[in-house]
Design a protein around this motif. Structure first.
Motif, short mmCIF file in Angstrom:
data_model
loop_
_atom_site.label_atom_id
_atom_site.label_comp_id
_atom_site.label_asym_id
_atom_site.label_seq_id
_atom_site.Cartn_x
_atom_site.Cartn_y
_atom_site.Cartn_z
N GLY A 128 69.77 -22.84 -43.06
CA GLY A 128 68.87 -21.80 -43.56
C GLY A 128 67.44 -22.27 -43.70
O GLY A 128 67.10 -23.41 -43.34
N SER A 129 66.61 -21.38 -44.23
CA SER A 129 65.18 -21.66 -44.37
C SER A 129 64.70 -21.33 -45.78
O SER A 129 65.26 -20.47 -46.46
CB SER A 129 64.38 -20.81 -43.37
OG SER A 129 64.73 -21.11 -42.04
N LEU A 130 63.67 -22.04 -46.17
CA LEU A 130 62.99 -21.79 -47.44
C LEU A 130 61.51 -22.08 -47.25
O LEU A 130 61.14 -22.91 -46.41
CB LEU A 130 63.52 -22.68 -48.56
CG LEU A 130 64.81 -22.32 -49.28
CD1 LEU A 130 65.17 -23.42 -50.28
CD2 LEU A 130 64.69 -20.98 -49.98
N THR A 131 60.71 -21.41 -48.07
CA THR A 131 59.28 -21.70 -48.09
C THR A 131 58.87 -22.07 -49.51
O THR A 131 59.16 -21.34 -50.46
CB THR A 131 58.45 -20.50 -47.63
OG1 THR A 131 58.82 -20.16 -46.29
CG2 THR A 131 56.96 -20.84 -47.66
N LEU A 132 58.21 -23.20 -49.62
CA LEU A 132 57.63 -23.63 -50.88
C LEU A 132 56.13 -23.36 -50.85
O LEU A 132 55.49 -23.55 -49.82
CB LEU A 132 57.88 -25.11 -51.12
CG LEU A 132 59.32 -25.59 -51.05
CD1 LEU A 132 59.39 -27.09 -51.33
CD2 LEU A 132 60.19 -24.82 -52.01
N SER A 133 55.60 -22.95 -51.99
CA SER A 133 54.18 -22.68 -52.09
C SER A 133 53.59 -23.42 -53.27
O SER A 133 54.27 -23.67 -54.27
CB SER A 133 53.91 -21.19 -52.22
OG SER A 133 54.34 -20.50 -51.07
N CYS A 134 52.32 -23.74 -53.14
CA CYS A 134 51.62 -24.48 -54.19
C CYS A 134 50.20 -23.93 -54.27
O CYS A 134 49.51 -23.87 -53.24
CB CYS A 134 51.62 -25.96 -53.85
SG CYS A 134 50.69 -27.03 -54.96
N ARG A 159 61.18 -29.41 -38.03
CA ARG A 159 61.91 -28.49 -38.92
C ARG A 159 61.01 -27.98 -40.05
O ARG A 159 61.12 -26.83 -40.45
CB ARG A 159 63.12 -29.19 -39.54
CG ARG A 159 64.14 -29.67 -38.54
CD ARG A 159 65.41 -30.15 -39.22
NE ARG A 159 65.17 -31.29 -40.10
CZ ARG A 159 65.47 -31.30 -41.41
NH1 ARG A 159 66.00 -30.23 -41.98
NH2 ARG A 159 65.24 -32.38 -42.14
N PHE A 160 60.14 -28.84 -40.56
CA PHE A 160 59.24 -28.49 -41.66
C PHE A 160 57.82 -28.35 -41.12
O PHE A 160 57.38 -29.15 -40.30
CB PHE A 160 59.25 -29.56 -42.74
CG PHE A 160 60.52 -29.69 -43.52
CD1 PHE A 160 61.70 -29.06 -43.14
CD2 PHE A 160 60.55 -30.47 -44.67
CE1 PHE A 160 62.87 -29.20 -43.87
CE2 PHE A 160 61.70 -30.62 -45.41
CZ PHE A 160 62.87 -29.99 -45.01
N THR A 161 57.11 -27.37 -41.65
CA THR A 161 55.72 -27.16 -41.27
C THR A 161 54.88 -26.98 -42.52
O THR A 161 55.21 -26.16 -43.38
CB THR A 161 55.56 -25.92 -40.38
OG1 THR A 161 56.38 -26.06 -39.21
CG2 THR A 161 54.11 -25.74 -39.96
N ASN A 171 62.80 -25.17 -42.19
CA ASN A 171 63.82 -24.54 -41.36
C ASN A 171 64.94 -25.53 -41.07
O ASN A 171 64.79 -26.74 -41.24
CB ASN A 171 63.21 -24.05 -40.05
CG ASN A 171 62.13 -23.01 -40.26
OD1 ASN A 171 62.20 -22.18 -41.16
ND2 ASN A 171 61.11 -23.06 -39.41
N SER A 172 66.06 -25.00 -40.62
CA SER A 172 67.21 -25.83 -40.24
C SER A 172 67.55 -26.83 -41.34
O SER A 172 67.76 -28.02 -41.07
CB SER A 172 66.92 -26.56 -38.93
OG SER A 172 66.65 -25.65 -37.89
N LEU A 173 67.59 -26.35 -42.54
CA LEU A 173 67.85 -27.23 -43.68
C LEU A 173 69.27 -27.77 -43.64
O LEU A 173 70.20 -27.11 -43.19
CB LEU A 173 67.62 -26.47 -44.98
CG LEU A 173 66.14 -26.23 -45.33
CD1 LEU A 173 65.99 -25.10 -46.32
CD2 LEU A 173 65.52 -27.51 -45.88
#
Length: 125
Positions: free
Chosen positions: A16-22, A67-69, A84-86
């Motif tokens: 799955g995918s996740l987005t972290l924000s700061c 996988r990570f951006t 992505n592709s966690l």
């Protein structure tokens, strides 16, 4: 003084995918390199990805490359980590961080000055 506030994270299934924000409080956000780190209990905090102040250059460690951006929006004083592709090995507490650097300096991978509060990412079925 820079205050960093994180959002995102949670539980996701493998693949799955996740987005972290700061979001940063600094008026001079565009002078700071921004990075993402992660830490597993009992282990040292490790650098994951970072970007220079103008966002023109970014760097991610091999284990997450592709996988990570990382991306930043200086108009909104924010930086994001799209994951992505966690896989279960990505499970950790993730931290955003800020570091003032000189013009034309490369993406720093250590000695950041300011830190977010951390957010848990758990990859599990």
């Amino acid at each position: 003084q820079v205050q960093l506030s994180q959002t995102g994270g949670g539980l996701v299934q493998p693949g799955g995918s996740l987005t972290l924000s700061c979001t940063a409080s600094a008026r001079t956000f565009s002078l700071y390199a921004m990075g993402w780190f992660r830490q597993v209990p009992g282990q040292e905090r490790e650098f994951v990805a970072g970007t220079i102040p103008d966002g023109a250059s970014a760097y991610a460690v091999d284990i997450v490359k592709g996988r990570f951006t990382i991306a930043r929006d200086n108009a909104r004083n924010s930086v994001h980590l799209q994951m992505n592709s966690l896989n279960p090995e990505d499970t950790a507490v993730y931290y955003c961080a800020a570091k003032r650097i000189e013009h034309n300096a490369p993406v720093p991978t250590f000695s950041y000055d300011y830190w977010g509060q951390g957010t848990q990412v758990t990859v599990s079925s």
